[in-house]
Design a protein around this motif. Structure first.
Motif, PDB file in Angstrom:
ATOM      1  N   GLY A 173       9.995   2.134   4.390  1.00  0.00           N
ATOM      2  CA  GLY A 173      10.613   0.827   4.258  1.00  0.00           C
ATOM      3  C   GLY A 173      11.606   0.771   3.127  1.00  0.00           C
ATOM      4  N   LEU A 174      12.310  -0.363   3.053  1.00  0.00           N
ATOM      5  CA  LEU A 174      13.380  -0.505   2.077  1.00  0.00           C
ATOM      6  C   LEU A 174      13.531  -1.985   1.719  1.00  0.00           C
ATOM      7  CD1 LEU A 174      15.688   1.134   0.661  1.00  0.00           C
ATOM      8  CD2 LEU A 174      17.158   0.413   2.575  1.00  0.00           C
ATOM      9  N   GLU A 175      13.569  -2.268   0.414  1.00  0.00           N
ATOM     10  CA  GLU A 175      13.728  -3.642  -0.040  1.00  0.00           C
ATOM     11  C   GLU A 175      14.817  -3.689  -1.106  1.00  0.00           C
ATOM     12  OE1 GLU A 175       9.834  -4.993  -1.206  1.00  0.00           O
ATOM     13  OE2 GLU A 175       9.040  -4.734   0.823  1.00  0.00           O
ATOM     14  N   ALA A 176      15.299  -4.892  -1.376  1.00  0.00           N
ATOM     15  CA  ALA A 176      16.384  -5.034  -2.348  1.00  0.00           C
ATOM     16  C   ALA A 176      16.250  -6.351  -3.087  1.00  0.00           C
ATOM     17  CB  ALA A 176      17.737  -4.994  -1.643  1.00  0.00           C
ATOM     18  N   THR A 177      16.746  -6.395  -4.309  1.00  0.00           N
ATOM     19  CA  THR A 177      16.902  -7.663  -5.023  1.00  0.00           C
ATOM     20  C   THR A 177      18.279  -7.662  -5.675  1.00  0.00           C
ATOM     21  OG1 THR A 177      16.007  -9.133  -6.713  1.00  0.00           O
ATOM     22  CG2 THR A 177      15.735  -6.788  -7.098  1.00  0.00           C
ATOM     23  N   ILE A 178      18.892  -8.846  -5.655  1.00  0.00           N
ATOM     24  CA  ILE A 178      20.275  -8.995  -6.118  1.00  0.00           C
ATOM     25  C   ILE A 178      20.366 -10.165  -7.083  1.00  0.00           C
ATOM     26  CG2 ILE A 178      22.521  -9.869  -5.307  1.00  0.00           C
ATOM     27  CD1 ILE A 178      22.085  -8.071  -2.842  1.00  0.00           C
ATOM     28  N   LYS A 179      21.085  -9.950  -8.167  1.00  0.00           N
ATOM     29  CA  LYS A 179      21.356 -11.038  -9.125  1.00  0.00           C
ATOM     30  C   LYS A 179      22.815 -11.452  -8.951  1.00  0.00           C
ATOM     31  CE  LYS A 179      21.332 -11.971 -14.140  1.00  0.00           C
ATOM     32  NZ  LYS A 179      20.219 -12.941 -14.301  1.00  0.00           N
ATOM     33  N   LYS A 198      14.353  -0.831  -3.686  1.00  0.00           N
ATOM     34  CA  LYS A 198      12.968  -0.362  -3.731  1.00  0.00           C
ATOM     35  C   LYS A 198      12.711   0.378  -2.431  1.00  0.00           C
ATOM     36  CE  LYS A 198       9.455  -3.405  -3.541  1.00  0.00           C
ATOM     37  NZ  LYS A 198       8.494  -4.451  -3.982  1.00  0.00           N
ATOM     38  N   GLU A 199      12.578   1.699  -2.482  1.00  0.00           N
ATOM     39  CA  GLU A 199      12.313   2.475  -1.276  1.00  0.00           C
ATOM     40  C   GLU A 199      10.811   2.715  -1.174  1.00  0.00           C
ATOM     41  OE1 GLU A 199      14.617   6.141  -0.611  1.00  0.00           O
ATOM     42  OE2 GLU A 199      14.635   5.463   1.473  1.00  0.00           O
ATOM     43  N   LEU A 200      10.236   2.301  -0.048  1.00  0.00           N
ATOM     44  CA  LEU A 200       8.786   2.409   0.164  1.00  0.00           C
ATOM     45  C   LEU A 200       8.448   3.791   0.724  1.00  0.00           C
ATOM     46  CD1 LEU A 200       9.322  -0.622  -0.140  1.00  0.00           C
ATOM     47  CD2 LEU A 200       7.750  -1.049   1.746  1.00  0.00           C
ATOM     48  N   VAL A 201       7.442   4.430   0.118  1.00  0.00           N
ATOM     49  CA  VAL A 201       7.028   5.772   0.530  1.00  0.00           C
ATOM     50  C   VAL A 201       5.512   5.765   0.707  1.00  0.00           C
ATOM     51  CG1 VAL A 201       7.163   8.237   0.008  1.00  0.00           C
ATOM     52  CG2 VAL A 201       8.868   6.680  -0.961  1.00  0.00           C
ATOM     53  N   PRO A 255       0.800  -1.235   0.000  1.00  0.00           N
ATOM     54  CA  PRO A 255       0.000   0.000   0.000  1.00  0.00           C
ATOM     55  C   PRO A 255       0.829   1.280   0.000  1.00  0.00           C
ATOM     56  CG  PRO A 255       0.127  -0.876   2.202  1.00  0.00           C
ATOM     57  CD  PRO A 255       0.900  -1.834   1.326  1.00  0.00           C
ATOM     58  N   GLU A 256       1.758   1.407  -0.960  1.00  0.00           N
ATOM     59  CA  GLU A 256       2.663   2.555  -0.953  1.00  0.00           C
ATOM     60  C   GLU A 256       3.084   2.883  -2.382  1.00  0.00           C
ATOM     61  OE1 GLU A 256       3.898  -0.803   1.776  1.00  0.00           O
ATOM     62  OE2 GLU A 256       4.440  -0.457  -0.307  1.00  0.00           O
ATOM     63  N   HIS A 257       3.844   3.987  -2.489  1.00  0.00           N
ATOM     64  CA  HIS A 257       4.671   4.258  -3.665  1.00  0.00           C
ATOM     65  C   HIS A 257       5.960   3.458  -3.481  1.00  0.00           C
ATOM     66  CE1 HIS A 257       2.442   8.057  -4.700  1.00  0.00           C
ATOM     67  NE2 HIS A 257       2.271   8.097  -3.399  1.00  0.00           N
TER      68      HIS A 257
END
Lengths: 208, 208
Positions: free
Chosen positions: A125-131, A102-105, A73-75
């Motif tokens: 919030g803050l999320e990440a994905t790594i290859k 991915k920074e949640l706003v 429920p965010e940008h």
């Protein structure tokens, strides 16, 4: 003058070669940084400086468009590290070692002088994905997914363990347009795929 | 070897000083670029490379939330040039010479696996605002406003004349939170105002 004199007596071609090498090293140090993340004991250390990486797009999926129960429920402001962006511009592929943040706003406002809409509020919030073949040899596409958001979204953790693959990758595998990344919603990545310098915007009169 | 020998015979402290100066110049060339825009005969040349500047936020004010007649029926991805960002982090103020770009992106989709919402589609325009005592001595806050969007939003112009001040600045003057800029909708600017290194994200566990 003392220093100049001392230098002039000891100078030789090796010194010059060293200085030139040092200069080249300093100039390219950032460009040559292999990875923009650190994984220690299986945990991703919270990355820093990502707001100065390359922005790729922002989806917003608010509660009031999802019966009050939005999954996200965010940008989401999404960034890619600069070396992986350079590789994407050049080749149109996500390099081994890519990190996407991915920074949640929060939804901060729904009305402004420019009209009704969704305006960005506070960071939540803050999320990440790594290859990474090295860290994720058995994951689909070698991608792993992390969250630094606390359950109540009022702080960030120092480190994050990867989610179980299925909890994220099911959607990414079935619906993401390009190598598990939702490039269909990220115009900067879509327009910049293998387009070189033009990817950075403004170089041509065509809209891309 | 031929070159090395030639170098070793002609080298002196002035050469070293020149090389060190050259290296320092190369290292700081980007940081010292005074302005990231060119105004010629009163027209702003279309800036380039802004997608690699610092992103600050994205409002979306779609038609379907504005009775089909939104004034700005798109996502607006907003960027600030890197030198002005550095100044903002340091001082909390927009320097003379600031340029802020607004890239217009259509609403591309309203549903995805992540839920209902607003997802970014295609690039459809480009706007800019500049703070310059030299170019805008009599404008409020020294800001001027430009659009490179064509009327049908299917191309970009090479240059743009400034809008009449009243057509943009009336809203910016009355409603923008900080020096005519809508920082209330740009979390990266709001969180980064005078906060130094922390402005770039991830340095603390608090959400800012």
């Amino acid at each position: 003058m003392q220093i100049k004199k001392a230098m002039s007596t000891s100078i030789n071609s090796n010194t010059i070669a060293s200085l030139v090498f040092l200069s080249a090293g300093l100039l390219s140090a950032n460009a040559n940084a292999e990875e923009f993340f650190t994984i220690k004991d299986g945990e991703l250390q919270r990355p820093t400086g990502y707001r100065e990486w390359v922005y790729v797009g922002t989806p917003v999926t608010p509660n009031d468009m999802n019966n009050g129960k939005a999954a996200f429920p965010e940008h989401h402001n999404v960034y890619i590290d600069p070396k992986s962006w350079a590789h994407w511009k050049e080749t149109g592929e996500f390099r081994d070692g890519t990190i996407i943040m991915k920074e949640l706003v929060s939804v901060g406002s729904k009305a402004a002088v420019s009209g009704n809409g969704y305006f960005q509020g506070e960071f939540i919030g803050l999320e990440a994905t790594i290859k990474s073949k090295k860290h994720n040899p058995n994951e689909p596409g070698n991608w792993s997914y992390y969250s630094f958001s606390t359950p109540d979204h009022d702080a960030l953790t120092e480190v994050a363990k990867p989610f179980p693959a299925a909890s994220c990758n099911a959607c990414h595998q079935s619906a993401a347009a390009d190598d598990f990344v939702f490039t269909q919603y990220y115009p900067v990545l879509r327009a910049g795929k293998g387009t070189g310098e033009e990817a950075a915007g403004g170089f041509t009169s065509t809209l891309k």
